[in-house]
Enzyme design. Sequence first.
Site, PDB file in Angstrom:
ATOM      1  N   LYS A 213      -8.965 -11.285   4.638  1.00 34.13           N
ATOM      2  CA  LYS A 213      -8.418 -10.940   5.949  1.00 34.13           C
ATOM      3  C   LYS A 213      -6.923 -10.714   5.733  1.00 34.13           C
ATOM      4  CE  LYS A 213      -6.374 -11.960   9.547  1.00 34.13           C
ATOM      5  NZ  LYS A 213      -5.201 -11.137   9.947  1.00 34.13           N
TER       6      LYS A 213
ATOM      7  N   GLU B  31       0.227 -21.517   0.658  1.00 34.79           N
ATOM      8  CA  GLU B  31       1.572 -21.126   0.218  1.00 34.79           C
ATOM      9  C   GLU B  31       2.337 -20.782   1.490  1.00 34.79           C
ATOM     10  OE1 GLU B  31       4.731 -19.480  -0.437  1.00 34.79           O
ATOM     11  OE2 GLU B  31       3.638 -17.701  -1.096  1.00 34.79           O
TER      12      GLU B  31
ATOM     13  N   CYS C 234       9.535 -15.632   0.981  1.00 34.73           N
ATOM     14  CA  CYS C 234       9.460 -17.092   1.130  1.00 34.73           C
ATOM     15  C   CYS C 234      10.368 -17.813   0.147  1.00 34.73           C
ATOM     16  CB  CYS C 234       8.021 -17.571   1.046  1.00 34.73           C
ATOM     17  SG  CYS C 234       7.148 -16.913  -0.349  1.00 34.73           S
TER      18      CYS C 234
ATOM     19  N   GLU D 117      13.228 -21.579   8.532  1.00 36.35           N
ATOM     20  CA  GLU D 117      13.070 -20.333   7.781  1.00 36.35           C
ATOM     21  C   GLU D 117      13.296 -19.171   8.742  1.00 36.35           C
ATOM     22  OE1 GLU D 117       9.091 -19.219   6.306  1.00 36.35           O
ATOM     23  OE2 GLU D 117      10.077 -18.803   4.397  1.00 36.35           O
TER      24      GLU D 117
HETATM   25  P1  ADP Z   1       3.519 -14.516   9.577  1.00 33.02           P
HETATM   26  O1  ADP Z   1       4.313 -15.005  10.751  1.00 33.02           O
HETATM   27  O2  ADP Z   1       4.227 -14.546   8.284  1.00 33.02           O
HETATM   28  O3  ADP Z   1       2.736 -13.271   9.834  1.00 33.02           O
HETATM   29  P2  ADP Z   1       1.133 -15.994  10.031  1.00 33.02           P
HETATM   30  O4  ADP Z   1       0.843 -17.353   9.551  1.00 33.02           O
HETATM   31  O5  ADP Z   1       1.151 -15.746  11.494  1.00 33.02           O
HETATM   32  O6  ADP Z   1       2.495 -15.663   9.338  1.00 33.02           O
HETATM   33  O7  ADP Z   1       0.157 -14.930   9.413  1.00 33.02           O
HETATM   34  C1  ADP Z   1      -0.333 -14.952   8.099  1.00 33.02           C
HETATM   35  C2  ADP Z   1      -1.805 -14.583   8.127  1.00 33.02           C
HETATM   36  O8  ADP Z   1      -2.498 -15.589   8.866  1.00 33.02           O
HETATM   37  C3  ADP Z   1      -2.098 -13.260   8.828  1.00 33.02           C
HETATM   38  O9  ADP Z   1      -3.152 -12.601   8.143  1.00 33.02           O
HETATM   39  C4  ADP Z   1      -2.528 -13.705  10.194  1.00 33.02           C
HETATM   40  O10 ADP Z   1      -3.375 -12.782  10.847  1.00 33.02           O
HETATM   41  C5  ADP Z   1      -3.275 -14.984   9.871  1.00 33.02           C
HETATM   42  N1  ADP Z   1      -3.406 -15.927  10.997  1.00 33.02           N
HETATM   43  C6  ADP Z   1      -2.573 -16.103  12.028  1.00 33.02           C
HETATM   44  N2  ADP Z   1      -3.038 -17.046  12.875  1.00 33.02           N
HETATM   45  C7  ADP Z   1      -4.212 -17.490  12.353  1.00 33.02           C
HETATM   46  C8  ADP Z   1      -5.185 -18.468  12.746  1.00 33.02           C
HETATM   47  N3  ADP Z   1      -5.062 -19.181  13.854  1.00 33.02           N
HETATM   48  N4  ADP Z   1      -6.257 -18.654  11.936  1.00 33.02           N
HETATM   49  C9  ADP Z   1      -6.397 -17.958  10.793  1.00 33.02           C
HETATM   50  N5  ADP Z   1      -5.531 -17.024  10.387  1.00 33.02           N
HETATM   51  C10 ADP Z   1      -4.441 -16.777  11.137  1.00 33.02           C
END
Ligand code: ADP
Length: 473
Positions: free
Chosen positions: A171, A246, A280, A380
């Site tokens: 994903k 990570e 990061c 961050e």
């Molecule tokens: P960033 O702010 O760096 O995008 P996120 O943690 O929001 O960091 O996103 C990183 C990945 O995690 C993306 O692929 C995002 O779609 C996914 N993601 C965000 N929220 C969820 C969740 N509740 N469960 C699983 N995956 C998630």
Amino acid sequence: MNTERDELFIDGAWTSPSGSQTMPVENPTTEDVMGHIPEGDAQDVDRAVKAAAGALDEWSQVPAEERAAYVAKIAEGLAARQTELAELVTGELGMPINWSNMIQAGLPQLTFGSMPDVLSQVALEEEIGNALVVREPRGVVAAITPWNYPLHQIALKIAPALTAGNTVVLKPSEVVPLNAFLLFEVIEELGLPAGVVNLVTGTGPVVGQALAEHSLVDMITFTGSTGTGKRLGEVAARQVKRIALELGGKSANIILDDADLEQAVGAGVFNCYLNSSQTCIAQTRMLVPESRLDEATDIALTNAQAQVVGDPMAEGTTLGPLVSAAQRDRVRNYIDKGVAEGATLVTGGSEAPEGLDKGYFVQPTVFTNVSNDMTIAQEEIFGPVLSIIPYRDDDHAVEIANDSQYGLSGAVWSGDDDRAMGVARRIRTGQIEVNGGSFNPMAPFGGYKQSGHGREAGKFGLEEFFEVKAILR
Ligand code: ADP
């Protein structure tokens, strides 16, 4: 390059998602919609996970060297599309094209291509008395990845997961997702058994969450924000799933009083601003001796003002836009907060850079006289904001560097290598550079504290994807 995508890759074939919704992909430089991706849902996730589970037994029995050879072929396929890939990521992310070419398009090839060699460094079988200890795949791996180094993060997960004999559902980030489709075109040509690796796109809370929670998923491997990482940690804990995380960082660049200041500050500013600081391991805290604060601040100012902000496709640009309007606004808020909390703004600020009203640009910003308890020193930011923090002596520098919820990376500079090494050993981070030590794509990568757990890259990264079984004879 096809940027209009309406199919997912499940069970060895491009297939329509269960719904008909799509999501736009924005070019952060022009603010134009540059393509679309399918907005998958829990049904798509279910299909993909079942395909991965169905493929596991066969794939896990393919000899490991053969699996690694398959994975290495992905590198060749990506190499053939290097320019297209670099331009695509520059379009959807905004990183200057030369860097995009080297890092965003180049690094994943290195990771995929390294797998035969990396595999040879891990003992798949060993004996302890009457026990034959074998390393086996963990099972179905859910890989959830972010947008800042999108294909690199994907490669760090898919390459070792497949080499170790796992099957995967990816994903990718919905913010910078088109590169993942290019990867799966390359993968499709390899003729891997159906179901071994699958692609489902959509939002985190819908697709990401359904994937992490799926009962047939054995392991979650995630790169992204600490908040989402914690949520996924809870999901994993409930189901006793393996998880590798990570997460964020707030790395300190410790410049000792005998360092070559021009070199250390220059390298620090460069490191901080790479990819508009959407990195990061960005060294966003620069620790300098009180006695040399003014000198260091002047050098940082000169280096920040030398940044060329603008169109990432243009030759000579060093700083592109941030990835999205939301990200730009977050960063501007942090800059305002830095001023409000009393840090000295040396250059930059929260207004758009001159002449760049379109696109999500933020001025390269430097604060000095920052105290480590200020928000800009603790959180961050993921935008081009450098905080220069004065310290009294080496012990104080170590104390400040370690006074962080994060522990991902950092740097130490000194005229004396042994002194620098001594300080480096006291910093609680998963990586640290000494006197400009360069990035090593095979070295273990990961965090202490809330920067995550588990290690990626090279031999240590491969080991994360094995279970250990003792066969007693
Ligand atoms: P960033 O702010 O760096 O995008 P996120 O943690 O929001 O960091 O996103 C990183 C990945 O995690 C993306 O692929 C995002 O779609 C996914 N993601 C965000 N929220 C969820 C969740 N509740 N469960 C699983 N995956 C998630």
